[in-house]
Enzyme design. Structure first.
Site, PDB file in Angstrom:
ATOM      1  N   THR A  84      31.031  -4.207  22.454  1.00  0.00           N
ATOM      2  CA  THR A  84      31.193  -5.099  23.615  1.00  0.00           C
ATOM      3  C   THR A  84      31.096  -4.232  24.865  1.00  0.00           C
ATOM      4  OG1 THR A  84      33.576  -4.796  23.353  1.00  0.00           O
ATOM      5  CG2 THR A  84      32.623  -6.821  22.464  1.00  0.00           C
ATOM      6  N   GLN A 158      42.617   2.037  16.182  1.00  0.00           N
ATOM      7  CA  GLN A 158      42.276   3.375  15.713  1.00  0.00           C
ATOM      8  C   GLN A 158      41.709   4.213  16.845  1.00  0.00           C
ATOM      9  OE1 GLN A 158      39.327   1.809  12.891  1.00  0.00           O
ATOM     10  NE2 GLN A 158      37.785   3.081  13.858  1.00  0.00           N
ATOM     11  N   ARG A 159      42.005   5.543  16.776  1.00  0.00           N
ATOM     12  CA  ARG A 159      41.439   6.486  17.739  1.00  0.00           C
ATOM     13  C   ARG A 159      40.297   7.230  17.082  1.00  0.00           C
ATOM     14  NH1 ARG A 159      46.981   9.509  18.265  1.00  0.00           N
ATOM     15  NH2 ARG A 159      46.943   8.699  16.134  1.00  0.00           N
ATOM     16  N   GLU A 160      39.291   7.579  17.829  1.00  0.00           N
ATOM     17  CA  GLU A 160      38.196   8.364  17.248  1.00  0.00           C
ATOM     18  C   GLU A 160      38.737   9.753  16.925  1.00  0.00           C
ATOM     19  OE1 GLU A 160      34.385   8.130  19.073  1.00  0.00           O
ATOM     20  OE2 GLU A 160      34.582   5.956  19.400  1.00  0.00           O
ATOM     21  N   LYS A 216      45.340  -5.939  22.978  1.00  0.00           N
ATOM     22  CA  LYS A 216      44.411  -4.821  22.843  1.00  0.00           C
ATOM     23  C   LYS A 216      44.129  -4.188  24.205  1.00  0.00           C
ATOM     24  CE  LYS A 216      41.437  -1.896  21.465  1.00  0.00           C
ATOM     25  NZ  LYS A 216      41.876  -0.645  20.798  1.00  0.00           N
ATOM     26  N   ARG A 263      49.255  14.593  28.545  1.00  0.00           N
ATOM     27  CA  ARG A 263      48.498  15.843  28.723  1.00  0.00           C
ATOM     28  C   ARG A 263      47.522  15.672  29.880  1.00  0.00           C
ATOM     29  NH1 ARG A 263      48.439  19.824  25.160  1.00  0.00           N
ATOM     30  NH2 ARG A 263      46.311  20.388  25.734  1.00  0.00           N
ATOM     31  N   CYS A 272      35.903   3.523  25.010  1.00  0.00           N
ATOM     32  CA  CYS A 272      36.737   2.337  25.272  1.00  0.00           C
ATOM     33  C   CYS A 272      37.640   2.366  26.489  1.00  0.00           C
ATOM     34  CB  CYS A 272      37.539   2.029  24.018  1.00  0.00           C
ATOM     35  SG  CYS A 272      36.446   1.448  22.734  1.00  0.00           S
ATOM     36  N   LYS A 275      35.517   1.531  29.525  1.00  0.00           N
ATOM     37  CA  LYS A 275      34.926   0.186  29.368  1.00  0.00           C
ATOM     38  C   LYS A 275      36.012  -0.883  29.471  1.00  0.00           C
ATOM     39  CE  LYS A 275      34.209  -0.981  24.979  1.00  0.00           C
ATOM     40  NZ  LYS A 275      35.125  -2.081  24.642  1.00  0.00           N
TER      41      LYS A 275
HETATM   42  N1  LIG Z   1      35.226   3.111  18.862  1.00  0.00           N
HETATM   43  C1  LIG Z   1      36.515   2.939  18.620  1.00  0.00           C
HETATM   44  O1  LIG Z   1      37.235   3.870  18.275  1.00  0.00           O
HETATM   45  C2  LIG Z   1      37.130   1.574  18.780  1.00  0.00           C
HETATM   46  C3  LIG Z   1      36.358   0.499  19.219  1.00  0.00           C
HETATM   47  N2  LIG Z   1      36.939  -0.742  19.327  1.00  0.00           N
HETATM   48  C4  LIG Z   1      36.135  -1.898  19.687  1.00  0.00           C
HETATM   49  O2  LIG Z   1      35.387  -2.265  18.538  1.00  0.00           O
HETATM   50  C5  LIG Z   1      34.100  -2.761  18.900  1.00  0.00           C
HETATM   51  C6  LIG Z   1      33.040  -1.924  18.211  1.00  0.00           C
HETATM   52  O3  LIG Z   1      33.130  -0.625  18.728  1.00  0.00           O
HETATM   53  P1  LIG Z   1      32.344   0.582  17.996  1.00  0.00           P
HETATM   54  O4  LIG Z   1      32.523   0.482  16.528  1.00  0.00           O
HETATM   55  O5  LIG Z   1      32.720   1.830  18.708  1.00  0.00           O
HETATM   56  O6  LIG Z   1      30.828   0.199  18.363  1.00  0.00           O
HETATM   57  P2  LIG Z   1      29.499   0.881  17.774  1.00  0.00           P
HETATM   58  O7  LIG Z   1      28.475   0.710  18.820  1.00  0.00           O
HETATM   59  O8  LIG Z   1      29.826   2.214  17.227  1.00  0.00           O
HETATM   60  O9  LIG Z   1      29.147  -0.056  16.515  1.00  0.00           O
HETATM   61  C7  LIG Z   1      28.701  -1.384  16.653  1.00  0.00           C
HETATM   62  C8  LIG Z   1      27.686  -1.638  15.549  1.00  0.00           C
HETATM   63  O10 LIG Z   1      27.349  -3.024  15.552  1.00  0.00           O
HETATM   64  C9  LIG Z   1      25.979  -3.130  15.222  1.00  0.00           C
HETATM   65  N3  LIG Z   1      25.486  -4.435  15.646  1.00  0.00           N
HETATM   66  C10 LIG Z   1      25.239  -4.872  16.890  1.00  0.00           C
HETATM   67  N4  LIG Z   1      24.811  -6.145  16.858  1.00  0.00           N
HETATM   68  C11 LIG Z   1      24.789  -6.525  15.557  1.00  0.00           C
HETATM   69  C12 LIG Z   1      24.455  -7.729  14.873  1.00  0.00           C
HETATM   70  N5  LIG Z   1      24.070  -8.802  15.533  1.00  0.00           N
HETATM   71  N6  LIG Z   1      24.570  -7.748  13.534  1.00  0.00           N
HETATM   72  C13 LIG Z   1      24.989  -6.653  12.857  1.00  0.00           C
HETATM   73  N7  LIG Z   1      25.318  -5.488  13.444  1.00  0.00           N
HETATM   74  C14 LIG Z   1      25.204  -5.437  14.777  1.00  0.00           C
HETATM   75  C15 LIG Z   1      25.332  -1.969  15.942  1.00  0.00           C
HETATM   76  O11 LIG Z   1      24.069  -1.672  15.362  1.00  0.00           O
HETATM   77  C16 LIG Z   1      26.374  -0.872  15.743  1.00  0.00           C
HETATM   78  O12 LIG Z   1      26.089  -0.094  14.602  1.00  0.00           O
HETATM   79  C17 LIG Z   1      34.068  -2.707  20.428  1.00  0.00           C
HETATM   80  O13 LIG Z   1      34.475  -3.957  20.944  1.00  0.00           O
HETATM   81  C18 LIG Z   1      35.124  -1.648  20.765  1.00  0.00           C
HETATM   82  O14 LIG Z   1      35.692  -1.857  22.051  1.00  0.00           O
HETATM   83  C19 LIG Z   1      38.265  -0.956  19.064  1.00  0.00           C
HETATM   84  C20 LIG Z   1      39.059   0.096  18.642  1.00  0.00           C
HETATM   85  C21 LIG Z   1      38.548   1.405  18.443  1.00  0.00           C
HETATM   86  O1  LIG Z   2      39.885   1.011  21.858  1.00  0.00           O
HETATM   87  C1  LIG Z   2      39.575   2.125  21.479  1.00  0.00           C
HETATM   88  O2  LIG Z   2      38.418   2.546  21.280  1.00  0.00           O
HETATM   89  C2  LIG Z   2      40.632   3.172  21.240  1.00  0.00           C
HETATM   90  O3  LIG Z   2      40.762   3.899  22.486  1.00  0.00           O
HETATM   91  C3  LIG Z   2      41.709   4.975  22.414  1.00  0.00           C
HETATM   92  O4  LIG Z   2      41.327   5.882  21.434  1.00  0.00           O
HETATM   93  P1  LIG Z   2      40.155   6.980  21.761  1.00  0.00           P
HETATM   94  O5  LIG Z   2      39.459   6.599  23.008  1.00  0.00           O
HETATM   95  O6  LIG Z   2      39.375   7.112  20.518  1.00  0.00           O
HETATM   96  O7  LIG Z   2      40.904   8.378  21.975  1.00  0.00           O
HETATM   97  P2  LIG Z   2      42.274   8.791  22.671  1.00  0.00           P
HETATM   98  O8  LIG Z   2      42.925   9.751  21.776  1.00  0.00           O
HETATM   99  O9  LIG Z   2      43.035   7.610  23.113  1.00  0.00           O
HETATM  100  O10 LIG Z   2      41.762   9.589  23.977  1.00  0.00           O
HETATM  101  C4  LIG Z   2      41.138   8.848  24.979  1.00  0.00           C
HETATM  102  C5  LIG Z   2      40.863   9.802  26.127  1.00  0.00           C
HETATM  103  O11 LIG Z   2      42.110  10.156  26.761  1.00  0.00           O
HETATM  104  C6  LIG Z   2      42.176  11.567  26.912  1.00  0.00           C
HETATM  105  N1  LIG Z   2      43.585  11.962  26.859  1.00  0.00           N
HETATM  106  C7  LIG Z   2      44.364  11.524  25.842  1.00  0.00           C
HETATM  107  C8  LIG Z   2      45.684  11.897  25.785  1.00  0.00           C
HETATM  108  C9  LIG Z   2      46.233  12.699  26.806  1.00  0.00           C
HETATM  109  O12 LIG Z   2      47.420  13.065  26.802  1.00  0.00           O
HETATM  110  N2  LIG Z   2      45.409  13.113  27.817  1.00  0.00           N
HETATM  111  C10 LIG Z   2      44.099  12.763  27.865  1.00  0.00           C
HETATM  112  O13 LIG Z   2      43.368  13.177  28.779  1.00  0.00           O
HETATM  113  C11 LIG Z   2      41.335  12.135  25.787  1.00  0.00           C
HETATM  114  O14 LIG Z   2      40.858  13.428  26.109  1.00  0.00           O
HETATM  115  C12 LIG Z   2      40.205  11.120  25.702  1.00  0.00           C
HETATM  116  O15 LIG Z   2      39.182  11.453  26.626  1.00  0.00           O
HETATM  117  C13 LIG Z   2      43.082   4.451  22.018  1.00  0.00           C
HETATM  118  O16 LIG Z   2      43.985   5.556  21.889  1.00  0.00           O
HETATM  119  C14 LIG Z   2      42.983   3.712  20.688  1.00  0.00           C
HETATM  120  O17 LIG Z   2      44.250   3.184  20.337  1.00  0.00           O
HETATM  121  C15 LIG Z   2      41.957   2.580  20.826  1.00  0.00           C
HETATM  122  O18 LIG Z   2      41.811   1.882  19.610  1.00  0.00           O
END
Ligand SMILES: NC(=O)C1=CN([C@@H]2O[C@H](COP(=O)(O)OP(=O)(O)OC[C@H]3O[C@@H](n4cnc5c(N)ncnc54)[C@H](O)[C@@H]3O)[C@@H](O)[C@H]2O)C=CC1
Ligand SMILES: O=C(O)[C@H]1O[C@H](OP(=O)(O)OP(=O)(O)OC[C@H]2O[C@@H](n3ccc(=O)[nH]c3=O)[C@H](O)[C@@H]2O)[C@H](O)[C@@H](O)[C@@H]1O
Length: 434
Positions: A84, A158-160, A216, A263, A272, A275
């Site tokens: 998104t 989840q965090r990356e 969220k 930190r 995220c 965004k």
């Molecule tokens: N990256 C993260 O650590 C986290 C992300 N989120 C949320 O989860 C959502 C997904 O994020 P990511 O996994 O990072 O995105 P991503 O971009 O890594 O993965 C999305 C996948 O969906 C696929 N896709 C797109 N349109 C499609 C369709 N019509 N049918 C089937 N597949 C399709 C894409 O090819 C891509 O592989 C976002 O809304 C994000 O904000 C939430 C928590 C953690």
């Molecule tokens: O929606 C998402 O995608 C995710 O976004 C973050 O997870 P993420 O972005 O993977 O990583 P974080 O560990 O949260 O770090 C985010 C950023 O903050 C920075 N950070 C984090 C902690 C800190 O103390 N200081 C700081 O600068 C990190 O360097 C990084 O650039 C949230 O922590 C997750 O819970 C959420 O699911």
């Protein structure tokens, strides 16, 4: 149970592989053939600790991947986990999620499905699931929301870099549904093996879809704002000769504050925080509310890379000089460079006329796609060799061990944006916020 996941990205691949490893049958659907092929070959399509082994263990058995949506009507529950992204103005772009919802509905229609559950895992603004995505699935499928189409929200936290660990041991589960107990029942069934595998209770927040969507954003907005406040305090501490890490260590002992996400340094990046902060700000303004504090948290964050380079300027005229950038990923433990702070830092160095040589343990190839004509080294030592200065942008553990490598620099000037470099003697060392 039979689970289908739309999207095999950072979230979808982790969720599908973990559900399969917990004993469910998981089918992940993605339009990206490379990601589908990787999973069916038993390889994770993304760099996440613990994911490769789970994909290898389950692929071809409990975990299957496809570009076709056929598994959807065969499953008990479909999670939407597509991206998104942001529009130009920062507002959420729901077009990808809408397309995935329509394709999900069409697959249900093609199979003459008379009942299904769809749960949104993607991060969407409050109201998106109930007003947009649920109806999109229902219209395409010829089903009725609340009767034959059960719609819910189950945000992911989840965090990356720790996605698998975070998914398998969450601090909460959020199940959003609007008076549709069927969704709650299916979500409880889906997460039952996860909760059973833990030696402690995981609190479940049963709430409305809008509340679940907002939880969220609030979670991310709070964490990003906490880091920005730490950065603001760090910037002030730096100007008063105060070690901000001593300060935040102390205030973190207050259980109303907590030690994590204090930190300070070059700021937050990733796919995220930026965004989601922008999307929430845009949504607030769309509802005629000016989110002053959230905007300030973004402004503070946007300023940190420039402050890092200002510190460098105090010691080195970077024009024509070789400058090492240590760390390219947005955080350690991942190869993801989306909104990495290294991007504005590299841009600023190039504006100064510096020759940039970047190093990262895993993210180099992803950054090469952003800056194809920059130089990249295959070790920190190689990046530092002959460098006039070094800036540290990602707190990879290996940078804490650097010592003799600094001796190969043309001049040992190190500006640390992440409080990770241990050695100080013999260096002109500057910490961004300490
Ligand atoms: N990256 C993260 O650590 C986290 C992300 N989120 C949320 O989860 C959502 C997904 O994020 P990511 O996994 O990072 O995105 P991503 O971009 O890594 O993965 C999305 C996948 O969906 C696929 N896709 C797109 N349109 C499609 C369709 N019509 N049918 C089937 N597949 C399709 C894409 O090819 C891509 O592989 C976002 O809304 C994000 O904000 C939430 C928590 C953690
Ligand atoms: O929606 C998402 O995608 C995710 O976004 C973050 O997870 P993420 O972005 O993977 O990583 P974080 O560990 O949260 O770090 C985010 C950023 O903050 C920075 N950070 C984090 C902690 C800190 O103390 N200081 C700081 O600068 C990190 O360097 C990084 O650039 C949230 O922590 C997750 O819970 C959420 O699911």
């Amino acid at each position: 149970m039979e689970i289908s996941v739309i999207g095999a990205g950072y979230v979808g691949a982790s969720v599908a592989a973990c559900f399969a490893d917990l004993g469910h049958d998981a089918a992940v659907v993605d339009i990206d053939e490379e990601r589908v092929a990787a999973i069916n070959d038993g390889r994770s399509p993304i760099h996440e600790p613990g994911l490769d082994e789970r994909v290898a263990r389950t692929a071809g058995d409990r975990l299957v991947a496809s570009t076709a949506y056929d598994p959807v009507p065969e499953s008990d529950l479909t999670f939407l986990a597509v991206q998104t992204p942001s529009n130009e103005d920062g507002s959420i772009d729901t077009s990808v999620a809408e397309a995935a919802a329509e394709m999900t509905g069409e697959a249900l229609a093609d199979a003459d499905a008379d009942d299904h559950a769809v749960v949104v895992k993607s991060t969407v603004i409050p109201g998106t699931t109930a007003d947009l995505l649920g109806p999109a699935v229902a219209d395409a499928a010829g089903l009725t929301v609340g009767e034959t189409l059960h719609v819910g929200v189950n945000p992911e936290f989840q965090r990356e870099g720790t996605a698998v660990a975070d998914f398998l041991d969450p601090d909460k589960l959020v199940f959003g549904h609007d008076d549709d107990p069927a969704v709650a029942d299916l979500l409880h069934e889906a997460y039952e093996p996860l909760r059973a595998a833990l030696d402690h209770e995981v609190p479940v927040v049963d709430t409305g879809t809008r509340e679940a969507e907002m939880i969220k954003y609030a979670n991310n907005a709070f964490l990003a704002s906490k880091v920005s406040l730490a950065n603001e305090l760090g910037n002030i501490c730096k100007r008063y000769g105060v070690d901000s890490y001593e300060v935040t260590r102390a205030i973190g002992l207050d259980d109303r504050i907590g030690a994590s996400f204090l930190r300070s340094g070059v700021g937050w990046g990733g796919s995220c925080f930026p965004k989601d902060a922008d999307a929430l700000i845009a949504a607030a303004r769309a509802a005629d509310y000016e989110p002053e504090l959230l905007q300030a948290a973004v402004n503070v964050n946007d300023r940190q890379p420039g402050l890092l380079l200002d510190l460098l300027d105090e010691h080195v005229d970077a024009a024509g000089e070789r400058v090492a950038v240590l760390g390219l990923s947005f955080k350690p433990g991942t190869d993801d460079v989306r909104n990495s702070r290294a991007i504005p830092v590299i841009e600023g160095l190039r504006e100064r006329g510096a020759t940039v040589v970047g190093y990262d343990p895993v993210a180099t190839e992803n950054m090469r796609a952003v800056f194809p004509d920059a130089e990249y080294a295959d070790s920190a030592a190689a990046a530092l060799d002959g460098a006039r200065a070094a800036v540290v942008v990602t707190d990879w553990d290996e940078f804490a061990a650097l010592d003799a490598e600094f001796d190969a620099m043309a001049e040992p000037v190190v500006v640390d944006g992440r409080r990770i470099v241990e050695r100080r003697e013999g260096l002109t060392y500057e910490g961004l916020t300490w």
